[in-house]
Design a protein around this motif. Structure first.
Motif, PDB file in Angstrom:
ATOM      1  N   ALA A 165     -55.633 -90.186  68.686  1.00  0.00           N
ATOM      2  CA  ALA A 165     -55.489 -90.486  70.115  1.00  0.00           C
ATOM      3  C   ALA A 165     -54.548 -91.660  70.361  1.00  0.00           C
ATOM      4  O   ALA A 165     -54.021 -91.824  71.462  1.00  0.00           O
ATOM      5  CB  ALA A 165     -56.857 -90.780  70.716  1.00  0.00           C
ATOM      6  N   TYR A 166     -54.322 -92.481  69.356  1.00  0.00           N
ATOM      7  CA  TYR A 166     -53.448 -93.643  69.498  1.00  0.00           C
ATOM      8  C   TYR A 166     -52.023 -93.228  69.828  1.00  0.00           C
ATOM      9  O   TYR A 166     -51.306 -93.917  70.562  1.00  0.00           O
ATOM     10  CB  TYR A 166     -53.476 -94.443  68.195  1.00  0.00           C
TER      11      TYR A 166
ATOM     12  N   LYS B 133     -48.088 -89.250  74.204  1.00  0.00           N
ATOM     13  CA  LYS B 133     -47.709 -87.892  74.555  1.00  0.00           C
ATOM     14  C   LYS B 133     -46.248 -87.858  74.999  1.00  0.00           C
ATOM     15  O   LYS B 133     -45.731 -88.841  75.521  1.00  0.00           O
ATOM     16  CB  LYS B 133     -48.599 -87.361  75.686  1.00  0.00           C
TER      17      LYS B 133
END
Length: 461
Positions: free
Chosen positions: A388-389, A392
């Motif tokens: 998740a780090y 995007k």
């Protein structure tokens, strides 16, 4: 409570400003003057007046003859989003001059809507302002065999100097809202862009500076300024006219050159000017880039190692939209996400991990699906699949399409590279809609954390 009131005042003020800008945009576009032709647009109608002496004038609209006679002035309705005109000026039955110009509709209500991306809440006022102005502006074009005259709406720019590019090369700059290119050749095709940039808001700049410090950034002040800048570009493709009767009557346009042309496809034989493929790809142009995760500073993420290409199968993501006006009327999207690879070395000979991100972050929204008008939006938010780090890759784009014109606008992160093409699905020939290239590997700091945006718009006639 006081903070809540201030927030309400800020939001109200922002939308009042946007309303004023909308009025300004339409007003400034209403009248376009050149030495050759005057263009007056109002309420979805246009008046064209030719300022070149002749005894006969022929007006063509989107490849069809609409007037032949002695008058140098005509009135006409404007199609849904705009039209391309060719004007022939004759003296004693001899063709003296051909003028081409584009005319955009001032009633583009759908174009005036702000596209909401996944990152809208995090954007600064300056980013929203740039995006709004780019989406609601046009490059007006009047072309002859001798020159191309460009004019445009006022755009946000830090120093008030507009940079003019032709086929990705800078050809001039100006503080005016118009530019004339005399270094042209009849029959050639040129892609013109007006490029602008502004600094982010002070609050946004402070956040970015803090993040650079946390990362121990080695960027110079100039590099930081480039990474943080809010950018915009306004583009159009110009087909240079020829002083020939065959050119005047030709239906040639950017769009009909990339149609299926009646070839057999999976859905049967299609009529001309019907089927298009719209391919948007993101890719990393380098063999690898440094992994931004602090505990993995000596590892790398594999790139695609290529330059721009309409046919390459190397990319991070690809969204392909196929459209048809008839047989049947349709807008469909196909999604592809390539495998991400994390490596121990820059050459990626020692692979540490391989994963493929979900394609669920690519979404298609169909706004209108008619036999003479298609309108859709694609949004994109797909992360690097190692936790998740990782950030995007965000972008969105919006297309309004008629059989004679396309108005295409979008917004994206300033890394990695972006490329967008339109073609016939069964053909290898493609027309470039938009390209964006990072300047160096250091620009990927922006993708990881800075998140500044670039807004763009291209109109095809």
């Amino acid at each position: 409570m006081e903070g809540f009131r201030l927030k309400k005042i800020y939001i109200l003020s922002f939308f009042i400003i946007l309303l004023c800008l909308s009025v300004t945009t339409n007003t400034s576009h209403a009248k376009n003057l050149s030495n050759d032709v005057e263009t007056n647009v109002k309420d979805g109608h246009v008046t064209l007046k030719v300022n070149y002496t002749g005894d006969t004038y022929k007006f063509f609209k989107n490849g069809k003859s609409i007037y032949t006679g002695s008058s140098n002035e005509i009135n006409s309705d404007i199609s849904k989003i705009g039209d391309k005109y060719k004007i022939g000026i004759y003296q004693d039955n001899t063709l003296k001059k051909v003028i081409t110009l584009n005319v955009t509709n001032d009633l583009q209500e759908e174009a005036n809507k702000i596209t909401v991306s996944a990152e809208t809440k995090e954007e600064s006022y300056n980013e929203k302002l740039m995006d709004y102005k780019i989406k609601n502006s046009h490059i007006n074009v009047v072309a002859t065999t001798d020159d191309v005259k460009l004019s445009w709406n006022q755009l946000p720019d830090e120093d008030g100097i507009y940079e003019i590019y032709r086929d990705d090369k800078k050809i001039g700059e100006t503080t005016d809202l118009n530019f004339t290119d005399k270094n042209v050749k009849p029959g050639e095709r040129y892609n013109y862009s007006i490029n602008v940039s502004v600094k982010p808001s002070k609050e946004q700049q402070e956040k970015m500076e803090k993040k650079f410090d946390e990362l121990g950034s080695t960027l110079s002040d100039k590099e930081k300024e480039e990474v943080m800048s809010v950018e915009g570009s306004l583009s159009t493709i110009v087909d240079m006219p020829k002083n020939e009767e065959s050119y005047l009557k030709s239906k040639k346009s950017v769009l009909n050159e990339v149609t299926d042309n009646g070839k057999l496809s999976a859905q049967g034989k299609l009529p001309k000017d019907n089927m298009h493929g719209w391919a948007y790809r993101t890719f990393i142009p380098y063999k690898s880039v440094a992994d931004p995760k602090p505990e993995f500073k000596k590892t790398y993420l594999k790139g695609d190692g290529r330059d721009f290409s309409a046919t390459s199968n190397k990319f991070r993501t690809e969204s392909s939209v196929n459209t048809q006006f008839t047989g049947p009327t349709s807008i469909t999207m196909y999604k592809k996400v390539s495998q991400s690879v994390r490596c121990k070395d820059a050459a990626c000979t020692k692979v540490l991990d391989k994963k493929t991100a979900s394609a669920a972050g690519m979404k298609l929204y169909i706004n209108s699906k008619k036999s003479d008008y298609l309108h859709w939006t694609v949004t994109h938010a797909i992360g690097i699949p190692f936790g998740a780090y990782y950030p995007k890759i965000d972008y969105d784009y919006n297309v309004m399409l008629t059989k004679g014109m396309a108005s295409i606008s979008g917004k994206h992160d300033k890394a990695p590279n972006h490329e967008f093409y339109v073609s016939a699905p069964s053909s290898s020939k493609a027309t470039t809609i938009y390209r964006y290239a990072v300047k160096s590997k250091k620009d990927f700091v922006e993708l990881w954390f800075a998140k500044a945006k670039k807004s763009w718009k291209t109109e095809l006639f």
